[in-house]
Design a protein around this motif. Structure first.
Motif, mmCIF file in Angstrom:
data_model
loop_
_atom_site.group_PDB
_atom_site.id
_atom_site.type_symbol
_atom_site.label_atom_id
_atom_site.label_comp_id
_atom_site.label_asym_id
_atom_site.label_seq_id
_atom_site.Cartn_x
_atom_site.Cartn_y
_atom_site.Cartn_z
ATOM 1 N N ILE A 1 4.885 10.165 2.501
ATOM 2 C CA ILE A 1 3.695 9.349 2.710
ATOM 3 C C ILE A 1 3.312 9.434 4.187
ATOM 4 C CG2 ILE A 1 2.662 7.059 2.435
ATOM 5 C CD1 ILE A 1 3.721 8.267 -0.177
ATOM 6 N N ALA A 2 2.042 9.711 4.442
ATOM 7 C CA ALA A 2 1.557 9.814 5.826
ATOM 8 C C ALA A 2 0.505 8.729 6.059
ATOM 9 C CB ALA A 2 0.948 11.191 6.057
ATOM 10 N N HIS A 3 0.264 8.418 7.336
ATOM 11 C CA HIS A 3 -0.853 7.529 7.639
ATOM 12 C C HIS A 3 -1.587 8.062 8.861
ATOM 13 C CE1 HIS A 3 2.529 5.746 9.921
ATOM 14 N NE2 HIS A 3 1.617 5.401 10.821
ATOM 15 N N PHE B 1 -4.047 7.232 -2.400
ATOM 16 C CA PHE B 1 -4.664 6.919 -1.105
ATOM 17 C C PHE B 1 -4.864 5.405 -1.015
ATOM 18 C CE2 PHE B 1 -8.677 5.492 0.721
ATOM 19 C CZ PHE B 1 -8.502 5.848 2.047
ATOM 20 N N ALA B 2 -4.661 4.866 0.169
ATOM 21 C CA ALA B 2 -4.970 3.449 0.387
ATOM 22 C C ALA B 2 -5.532 3.280 1.793
ATOM 23 C CB ALA B 2 -3.712 2.600 0.225
ATOM 24 N N ARG B 3 -6.448 2.345 1.924
ATOM 25 C CA ARG B 3 -6.930 1.970 3.264
ATOM 26 C C ARG B 3 -6.344 0.629 3.599
ATOM 27 N NH1 ARG B 3 -12.573 -0.439 4.440
ATOM 28 N NH2 ARG B 3 -11.335 -2.043 5.489
ATOM 29 N N SER C 1 -7.978 0.098 11.325
ATOM 30 C CA SER C 1 -7.854 0.556 9.935
ATOM 31 C C SER C 1 -7.082 1.865 9.890
ATOM 32 C CB SER C 1 -9.237 0.768 9.316
ATOM 33 O OG SER C 1 -9.928 -0.443 9.259
ATOM 34 N N TRP C 2 -6.388 2.054 8.790
ATOM 35 C CA TRP C 2 -5.578 3.263 8.599
ATOM 36 C C TRP C 2 -5.790 3.805 7.189
ATOM 37 C CZ3 TRP C 2 -2.335 5.105 12.511
ATOM 38 C CH2 TRP C 2 -2.096 4.226 13.581
ATOM 39 N N SER C 3 -5.665 5.113 7.081
ATOM 40 C CA SER C 3 -5.559 5.717 5.759
ATOM 41 C C SER C 3 -4.079 5.969 5.501
ATOM 42 C CB SER C 3 -6.334 7.041 5.707
ATOM 43 O OG SER C 3 -5.865 7.922 6.713
ATOM 44 N N VAL C 4 -3.649 5.664 4.293
ATOM 45 C CA VAL C 4 -2.273 5.945 3.876
ATOM 46 C C VAL C 4 -2.382 6.895 2.690
ATOM 47 C CG1 VAL C 4 -0.122 4.940 3.001
ATOM 48 C CG2 VAL C 4 -1.521 3.647 4.623
ATOM 49 N N PHE C 5 -1.753 8.028 2.771
ATOM 50 C CA PHE C 5 -1.932 9.026 1.720
ATOM 51 C C PHE C 5 -0.661 9.848 1.525
ATOM 52 C CE2 PHE C 5 -2.526 12.457 4.829
ATOM 53 C CZ PHE C 5 -2.925 11.738 5.947
ATOM 54 N N ARG C 6 -0.606 10.476 0.372
ATOM 55 C CA ARG C 6 0.602 11.218 0.020
ATOM 56 C C ARG C 6 0.455 12.684 0.423
ATOM 57 N NH1 ARG C 6 2.029 9.810 -5.793
ATOM 58 N NH2 ARG C 6 0.662 11.506 -6.346
ATOM 59 N N ALA D 1 0.841 -1.210 0.000
ATOM 60 C CA ALA D 1 0.000 0.000 0.000
ATOM 61 C C ALA D 1 0.872 1.255 0.000
ATOM 62 C CB ALA D 1 -0.926 -0.012 1.213
ATOM 63 N N PHE D 2 1.908 1.260 0.824
ATOM 64 C CA PHE D 2 2.818 2.418 0.853
ATOM 65 C C PHE D 2 3.493 2.600 -0.513
ATOM 66 C CE2 PHE D 2 2.157 2.306 5.335
ATOM 67 C CZ PHE D 2 2.505 3.559 5.812
ATOM 68 N N ARG D 3 3.892 1.472 -1.092
ATOM 69 C CA ARG D 3 4.557 1.526 -2.404
ATOM 70 C C ARG D 3 3.610 2.088 -3.460
ATOM 71 N NH1 ARG D 3 4.689 -1.779 -6.819
ATOM 72 N NH2 ARG D 3 6.664 -1.690 -7.947
ATOM 73 N N ARG D 4 2.361 1.600 -3.441
ATOM 74 C CA ARG D 4 1.358 2.016 -4.433
ATOM 75 C C ARG D 4 1.062 3.512 -4.312
ATOM 76 N NH1 ARG D 4 -1.883 -1.930 -3.044
ATOM 77 N NH2 ARG D 4 -3.343 -0.600 -1.907
#
Lengths: 281, 295
Positions: B234-236, B188-190, B224-229, B154-157
């Motif tokens: 990259i932050a979560h 963004f990824a969850r 659950s976490w949001s991962v976003f740029r 997810a972080f990579r994406r």
């Protein structure tokens, strides 16, 4: 084959004695904060061909301040398959985007039968392959519409089928293609030790009027004595000597330091690059 | 030699050389190493002996570099999976992946594409069906490895996602919003976790170590976490159950339907201020770039 790019366009955006650095991720913070005095940067083309936003954003910031030239590792010039048209389109677009003074890649193959090995791989040096390479390189330069430099390989093997020396093969391809030398002095040294030839004789074969740029870099010696082109150490004394010899034979030329692993801080990297000025004085 | 003949000659020679490169590193004797005896004799026969080394030994330099380079990419892009497995097991997993899925694109970073899916679907299990067969000492539950790989992926994406224009809801959009679906941004990824793996990842990220770290204990319940740029990287950020559920619904339904479903699933006592909570969350989600527009 006649050159498709006039000599006068050689390094139009770079000083003939310019000192440049390979652009690498660990240096971004320092670079953007301090804008150090560097004549130009060279980017690995493939790192910027995708559509990921962060690399594109960083490259745009670098281009605001510095000239940028392109150095590819994925052309696969000596691959058995036809050149990848989509890849070449991407390189052309990238070169236009950064207004590259020149583009370079390696005189080697990098993959076969649909698999990319992500390495710069050797071939037997034969007249037939030289002709094949020259035609392809000529087509690439015409497509780019700007000077195209071919880098000599660092090699760990020789093939039984070879009929030419590496210097004969390299100079022949550059001459017949109308392209340019992207001469890597460290690679000359690495191959000379691994294969047992005289690196100064190799340099004597180079037509320095067609050298776009000279690379310098560090390397690693394996326990069995093989020297591997790892770009993870300072430039060794033998390579500095060879660089000074090249400068005497054909300087000035733009010089670029490559450092790809165990990368030191930007100030330390710049100190290493500055040695080039001392060595050639 | 015609060009067609040259191409045929190259194809044959490069097939032999490629076979050397793609011969997996040997794990015999407790170290990953090049076994020269495993190289195809026809490829060795192409090479001349050097001043100090024989043909096979000379080829060995390419073989070692090939595996070192590719495995390092996987190590860099899957730091959490690496540290949970430890280098010994992770590297064998990486080699197994690369044997089955050799790189095809020109970007070295793309070598890691599909690694998470490989761990998800293709990794073989040991006899009891619970433990990764590569793990020799402290068994790592496959479910934990899979979760770690999903988080790394997810972080990579998110990092690799292209730039997208910031999503702005105009007054005109507001009228049609309930009937439209939102498109989640590629930046963004969850991600879900059953152990505190994101915290562990944040702690180890960028560390040059590759020694295994202890697997954190199971959480009382899934998080659950949001991962976003962001402009800085990259932050979560943690997602509450309600927020995670809303994002799940928004990915599949028009906004109005998603909100109605969420409301119907909400405890009656929490329904009163649901609209306010959701509005606050959606404003933050838009501001942090979770959405890229209407689907």
């Amino acid at each position: 084959m006649a050159p498709v790019v006039s000599q006068s366009s050689r390094c139009s955006a770079l000083r003939s004695d310019a000192l440049g650095l390979g652009l690498r991720l660990p240096h971004y913070d320092y670079l953007f904060e301090h804008s150090p005095d560097i004549d130009y940067f060279e980017i690995i083309s493939e790192n910027f061909l995708g559509n990921a936003a962060p690399p594109a954003r960083n490259l745009a910031r670098v281009c605001e301040r510095y000239p940028v030239v392109l150095h590819g590792v994925g052309l696969n010039l000596l691959g058995h398959a036809p050149l990848d048209e989509a890849y070449l389109d991407g390189i052309c677009r990238l070169a236009d985007r950064v207004d590259a003074a020149f583009v370079s890649d390696h005189l080697c193959w990098t993959g076969a039968h649909g698999v990319n090995h992500h390495d710069l791989l050797p071939m037997p040096y034969t007249p037939a392959l030289a002709e094949f390479a020259a035609e392809r390189a000529h087509a690439v330069q015409r497509r780019l519409g700007r000077p195209f430099g071919l880098e000599n390989l660092s090699s760990y093997v020789e093939f039984r089928e070879s009929k030419l020396t590496e210097a004969e093969f390299y100079t022949g391809v550059v001459r017949e293609s109308g392209c340019y030398f992207m001469l890597d002095v460290n690679n000359v040294y690495v191959s000379s030790v691994n294969s047992g030839f005289d690196p100064r004789a190799y340099l004597s074969a180079i037509d320095f009027s067609r050298v776009l740029q000279v690379h310098i870099a560090g390397h690693t010696r394996e326990p069995n004595g093989t020297i591997i082109d790892t770009h993870d150490h300072p430039v060794c004394d033998e390579v500095w000597d060879l660089y000074a010899h090249a400068w005497k034979l054909g300087g000035p030329f733009p010089t670029l330091l490559e450092w790809d692993a165990n990368i030191p801080s930007m100030p330390d990297t710049l100190a290493e690059l500055a040695r080039a000025r001392t060595v050639r004085a | 030699m015609t060009h067609a003949q040259t191409e045929r000659w190259l194809a044959e020679l490069q097939a032999r050389f490629s076979a050397v490169l793609r011969t997996p590193l040997s794990a015999a004797g407790g170290t990953l190493h090049t076994d020269l005896r495993s190289f195809p004799p026809a490829a060795i026969a192409d090479i001349a002996p050097g001043p100090r080394l024989g043909a096979a030994e000379r080829l060995g330099a390419y073989h070692r570099q090939y595996w070192l380079r590719l495995v390092r990419v996987l190590q860099e892009q899957y730091p959490l999976a690496l540290r949970l497995c430890g280098a010994w097991d992770f590297n064998q997993l990486a080699i197994a992946f690369l044997v089955r899925h050799p790189p095809r694109g020109v970007d070295l970073g793309d070598v890691a594409e599909g690694f998470s899916e490989f761990i998800e679907r293709e990794v073989e299990l040991a006899g009891d069906g619970e433990v990764l067969k590569f793990v020799a000492e402290e068994p790592l539950p496959l479910s934990a490895l899979r979760e770690a790989a999903r988080i790394d992926a997810a972080f990579r994406r998110v990092f690799m996602a292209p730039a997208e224009p910031r999503f702005v809801v105009s007054p005109d959009d507001a009228h049609t919003l309930p009937t439209r679906r939102l498109r989640l941004s590629r930046a963004f990824a969850r991600v879900d976790e059953h152990r505190p793996l994101l915290e562990l990842r944040a702690r180890i990220f960028g560390s040059p170590d590759s020694d295994p770290v202890a697997l954190p204990a199971l959480l009382p319940r899934r998080r659950s976490w949001s991962v976003f740029r962001t402009a800085r990287g990259i932050a979560h950020a943690a997602l509450g159950d309600e927020q995670a559920r809303l994002l799940e619904l928004l990915a599949a339904q028009p906004v109005g339907d998603a909100l109605a479903t969420l409301e119907s699933e909400c405890e009656p006592s929490a329904r009163t201020d649901l609209p306010e909570r959701i509005q606050r969350f959606l404003a933050r989600a838009v501001q942090q770039g979770f959405f890229s527009g209407f689907a």
